[in-house]
Motif scaffolding. Sequence first.
Motif, mmCIF file in Angstrom:
data_model
loop_
_atom_site.group_PDB
_atom_site.id
_atom_site.type_symbol
_atom_site.label_atom_id
_atom_site.label_comp_id
_atom_site.label_asym_id
_atom_site.label_seq_id
_atom_site.Cartn_x
_atom_site.Cartn_y
_atom_site.Cartn_z
ATOM 1 N N ALA A 58 43.193 50.863 2.778
ATOM 2 C CA ALA A 58 43.458 51.810 1.573
ATOM 3 C C ALA A 58 43.928 50.506 0.028
ATOM 4 O O ALA A 58 42.451 50.453 -1.101
ATOM 5 N N GLU A 59 44.373 49.041 0.326
ATOM 6 C CA GLU A 59 43.822 48.106 -0.281
ATOM 7 C C GLU A 59 42.719 47.995 0.047
ATOM 8 O O GLU A 59 42.360 47.308 -1.057
ATOM 9 N N VAL A 64 37.454 47.210 -3.067
ATOM 10 C CA VAL A 64 36.294 46.996 -3.392
ATOM 11 C C VAL A 64 36.029 48.260 -4.892
ATOM 12 O O VAL A 64 34.837 48.039 -4.996
ATOM 13 N N ASP A 65 36.363 49.089 -4.624
ATOM 14 C CA ASP A 65 35.943 49.971 -6.170
ATOM 15 C C ASP A 65 36.295 49.088 -7.416
ATOM 16 O O ASP A 65 34.911 49.864 -8.223
ATOM 17 N N GLY A 66 37.000 48.101 -6.670
ATOM 18 C CA GLY A 66 37.309 47.449 -8.420
ATOM 19 C C GLY A 66 35.896 46.619 -8.817
ATOM 20 O O GLY A 66 35.786 46.094 -9.657
ATOM 21 N N ASP A 67 35.714 46.340 -7.925
ATOM 22 C CA ASP A 67 34.539 44.984 -7.588
ATOM 23 C C ASP A 67 33.327 45.560 -7.818
ATOM 24 O O ASP A 67 32.445 45.268 -8.363
ATOM 25 N N LEU A 71 30.063 45.619 -11.232
ATOM 26 C CA LEU A 71 28.924 45.381 -11.141
ATOM 27 C C LEU A 71 28.069 46.930 -11.832
ATOM 28 O O LEU A 71 27.176 47.154 -11.937
ATOM 29 N N GLY A 72 29.233 47.266 -12.153
ATOM 30 C CA GLY A 72 28.694 48.195 -12.963
ATOM 31 C C GLY A 72 28.016 49.594 -12.376
ATOM 32 O O GLY A 72 27.237 50.948 -13.200
ATOM 33 N N ARG A 77 29.225 56.962 -6.430
ATOM 34 C CA ARG A 77 29.357 56.335 -6.208
ATOM 35 C C ARG A 77 30.104 54.776 -5.664
ATOM 36 O O ARG A 77 29.698 54.094 -4.444
ATOM 37 N N ARG A 78 31.137 54.893 -6.576
ATOM 38 C CA ARG A 78 31.846 54.066 -5.669
ATOM 39 C C ARG A 78 33.026 53.944 -4.629
ATOM 40 O O ARG A 78 32.864 55.106 -4.058
#
Length: 437
Positions: A58-59, A64-67, A71-72, A77-78
């Motif tokens: 989960a972390e 990855v979602d924040g990264d 990146l826009g 699609r995140r």
Amino acid sequence: MPTAQHPPTAAAIAAMRREVQVALDGPSGLDDAGRLDAIRALEELACTVSAAQTALAAELAESVDGDQETLGIPADRRGQGVASMVALARRESPHRGRRHLGLARVVQRELPHTWSAWRAGRITEGRATVIARETACLSLEHRRAVDEALASDPVAIEAMSDRQVVAAATAEAARLDAASLVLRRRKAESERCVSIRPAPDTMVWLTALLPVASGVAVHAALTREADTARAQGDPRTKGQVMADELVARVTSDGADRGPGVTLDLVMPCDALLGTSDQPAHLVDLGPIPAELARELVAGAVASGDEVWLRRLYASPTTGELVAMDSRARLFPAGLARFIRLRDQVCRTPWCDAPIRHIDHVKSHGTGGPTSGHNGEGLCEACNYAKEAPRWRARPGPDGSVTTTLPTGHTCSTRPPPIATIRRRTLPALQVDYVLTG
């Protein structure tokens, strides 16, 4: 010991694993009661460890979602590729990785009582998955209500079987929101499908997921046919009659034969000729004994079916397919067919799903050539995963493909050998036979 809320580091986990391994080197010195207590304690530890994996997954997903947001990447699609990263770390298929990640995304936030029982070692990951699955159709408010009703007493939930958990969750969901169960049933009916997977001794499991009425009707028809045949003196068992009748009805095998069916069989040419017993490979199924492969080919020829032979050249040192005879013309996409035959299943480690996409390793847009060396066979999910941001894949000069994850971890794969025993440097043969009338 660290808990699932505060998982230990990889180094600390490795130290604990070494301690357990040392304890396995000799007799435990315990009496039977102590052995049973130790088995139970290890089971609770295994549950807590799986909960710790879930917390870390989960972390990882949040990170990855924040990264990807920076990146826009659009919101819908995140998270692409995260499930495959988790699967590689757990040494399991991407399908199981997606299930694990889906559970990790919801269990802490939406099922707090289930999560508490899990991280305490009272329930397994499988039990937590059952509760999450049976409440997926509910609103967050109702989902938490069912979670409280089932898992607020950790001793009670620990004592229940999976079937009892399903029954209790369904009853509580029906009380809170009966309409959601109707919608869930309709969605389930829309997901009806047929699948196949290998079984021991060159058999397969052919599975149909059907609405209950359709499934019962199919089984009743096959049972009726078997009972009639047995009453007329058929020496086959009831199960054999049902299986044979299913094949006959689906393939129209008999006086009224239906459209042709193509089976792709890859085998060394000396095995086809009977001078060796090197195993063959049945595409989308896996290895089969040479004797069975010869029986399939001989049976197709004897019955008048079309049989096509195509030469495929294998490396004399590795056994990997390296080229295909250009005279093949059964399908126009010869290169894609060669890659499919060479790779056999999805190239992602531990996936083993059937190949659905033939794609470039190094993308065509960045100069990757359209060639066998730069091509690989992947399932649909793995092909989409490698398109996620910061994923990189490169072909190696030895035929390998090295994939680099956003974390910097790498994994390499090679095509499987066409045969495990190589006595001669002869070409392999692709045997296609089409069952026609």
